[in-house]
Design a protein around this motif. Structure first.
Motif, short mmCIF file in Angstrom:
data_model
loop_
_atom_site.label_atom_id
_atom_site.label_comp_id
_atom_site.label_asym_id
_atom_site.label_seq_id
_atom_site.Cartn_x
_atom_site.Cartn_y
_atom_site.Cartn_z
N LEU A 1 100.40 14.31 22.57
CA LEU A 1 99.25 15.43 22.63
C LEU A 1 98.41 15.59 23.84
N GLU B 1 98.95 14.35 26.71
CA GLU B 1 99.89 14.60 27.75
C GLU B 1 99.89 16.08 28.14
N ALA B 2 100.19 16.53 26.81
CA ALA B 2 100.68 18.04 26.67
C ALA B 2 99.16 18.83 26.98
N LEU B 3 98.24 18.56 26.50
CA LEU B 3 96.90 19.04 26.75
C LEU B 3 96.54 19.17 28.12
N GLY C 1 98.66 18.28 30.99
CA GLY C 1 99.39 18.67 31.79
C GLY C 1 100.34 19.97 31.59
#
Lengths: 199, 199
Positions: free
Chosen positions: A48, A50-52, A54
């Motif tokens: 989560l 990393e997604a937010l 990147g």
């Protein structure tokens, strides 16, 4: 009084923000992670984060992309001269996974709906118009959903393209593969009949 | 080739570790969080981190608890002199939410199943025996599930308690409230009939 400790309560509340997850499923998920898969919980927290940090919206296709790895803006895709317009990222993924199409995309992020205040700007249609005007697009493929608003959006976009002398196509609608005429709804059948093609 | 960028792919993979979440739901959840609820994604990442760092197993009840706030070991609960044995944390929560019982608990974390290598030690039954021996428990309430293994576990625990002169009770099994005799399975009905009570 609730039997949850504060942190457990907050974890359950956070899991309920996922679509399709009610109080019972959220409790089951939280207890499962704590009891049997703490590693999975760590992995999820990390993914989560990393997604937010990147994943951004590509300024060109409006799809989620990672600046270092945008698979939808590549030169080989641009070369095809085709641009496919979809409503949502999930539609793009469905097309990419099931069809051989490897041209460019444009994600609207919704459909025209004046009553909800969603106009051409909210869908980035000015950006789409620019791309249609720069001469790199030979064919615009409209793949909005066959709902009333989706059709209205398709019509609006088709006008944009025609005004810039770009060929416009729409994906076919009709009887789904494997479907039986007897059980297909009347609107679809009538559409399929009117849209019959020479064999 | 997949249409997911690496971080999006990892987020979907991480969400799939939640129980009951397949590839389609995981994709829907990931896109929902990125598209419409980035705040919810942050909240979930934070809640997961807090739960992992702050929730432990209580050494006494074997329930998940927060050292600063263990609601199940309080003095007022101990005063009642009752100890309820359940298989899983979710069972404890169900009892706490639906019954007026406010005594102590003991969470086994499973049931006896020699074939799967789950013996008395894995369920912490030595710890339970200690608690039964210290004279604070007047009644042991067994609330394991009415399955074959659950019944075997209940039998084993009842022996433990009897050997230490503690009264043992088992929650009632029979026709569920609101159920209709016609549709109840034979085993349940036969159990309910044999366990009839004087009105």
């Amino acid at each position: 009084m609730t039997a949850y400790s504060p942190r457990l309560g907050r974890l359950i509340e956070a899991l309920r923000r996922l679509p399709g997850v009610g109080p019972k499923s959220a409790q089951r998920m939280a207890l499962h992670l704590l009891q049997r898969d703490r590693e999975g919980a760590e992995y999820l927290a990390r993914a989560l984060g990393e997604a937010l940090s990147g994943i951004e919206r590509c300024p060109r296709t409006r799809m989620f992309c990672e600046p270092a790895h945008c698979g939808f803006c590549s030169a080989s895709r641009a070369k095809a001269g085709q641009l496919c317009v979809v409503e949502n990222p999930a539609d793009l993924i469905a097309i990419e996974n099931s069809t051989p199409y490897r041209g460019r995309y444009f994600v609207l992020g919704g459909r025209l709906s004046p009553l909800d205040g969603i106009g051409p700007e909210a869908l980035g249609l000015d950006l789409l118009a620019e791309q249609l005007a720069d001469g790199t697009v030979q064919e615009l493929i409209i793949a909005t959903n066959p709902t009333v608003e989706g059709e209205a959006t398709a019509h609006y976009i088709a006008e944009l393209a025609r005004a810039r002398n770009v060929k416009v196509t729409r994906i076919a609608h009709g009887v789904p593969m494997g479907g039986e005429l007897e059980y297909v709804d009347g609107g679809t059948l009538s559409h399929a009949f009117a849209g019959r093609q020479l064999l």
